[in-house]
Design a protein around this motif. Structure first.
Motif: not given
Length: 138
Positions: A18-32
């Motif tokens: 989850x931390x890795x994805x936040x670093x790569x994709x940002x904290x806005x989950x709607x963009x994931x």
């Protein structure tokens, strides 16, 4: 478990992923991507560590989205003047060392903190000048 049921199950996610994805994709989950977003939402529902990480990422994003901070007029000149004055008032090496005194390790002087402050403030001083240069190129 069949191959079809594996495809239907959403991927599990741990706090590290989850931390890795936040670093790569940002904290806005709607963009994931959908599958990663669903797994992240499940993790957020069950993990206080993930929620704390998510809130921290939001706070950082909010802080970075704020207005730029500019240094007061003349700050760079005052820093340089203070560094020069401090360097002039520092005793020379010949004054510090005598034959009777033992050699001591170098101790940070007054100039280093001033120079470190100048380096920290340099981006905020240079940013307006760079913006003015880019406005003429557009």
């Amino acid at each position: 478990m069949t191959a079809l049921s594996k495809e239907l199950d959403p991927p599990t996610m741990d706090v590290t992923m989850f931390e890795d994805l936040i670093d790569r994709l940002g904290e806005d989950l709607s963009h994931w991507p959908d599958d990663q977003r669903r797994a992240a939402e499940e993790l957020l529902a069950s993990s206080s560590a993930a929620r704390a990480l998510h809130e921290e990422a939001r706070a950082v994003r909010k802080a970075l989205a704020g207005p730029p901070i500019s240094a007061p007029a003349g700050l760079a000149d005052r820093i340089v003047a203070a560094a020069r004055a401090s360097a002039k008032s520092a005793p020379s090496q010949n004054d510090q060392k005598t034959a009777e005194e033992p050699v001591r390790p170098a101790q940070p002087g007054k100039v280093l903190p001033v120079l470190l402050l100048a380096l920290c403030l340099l981006p905020s001083l240079a940013a307006p000048a760079l913006l003015d240069l880019t406005r003429g190129c557009i």
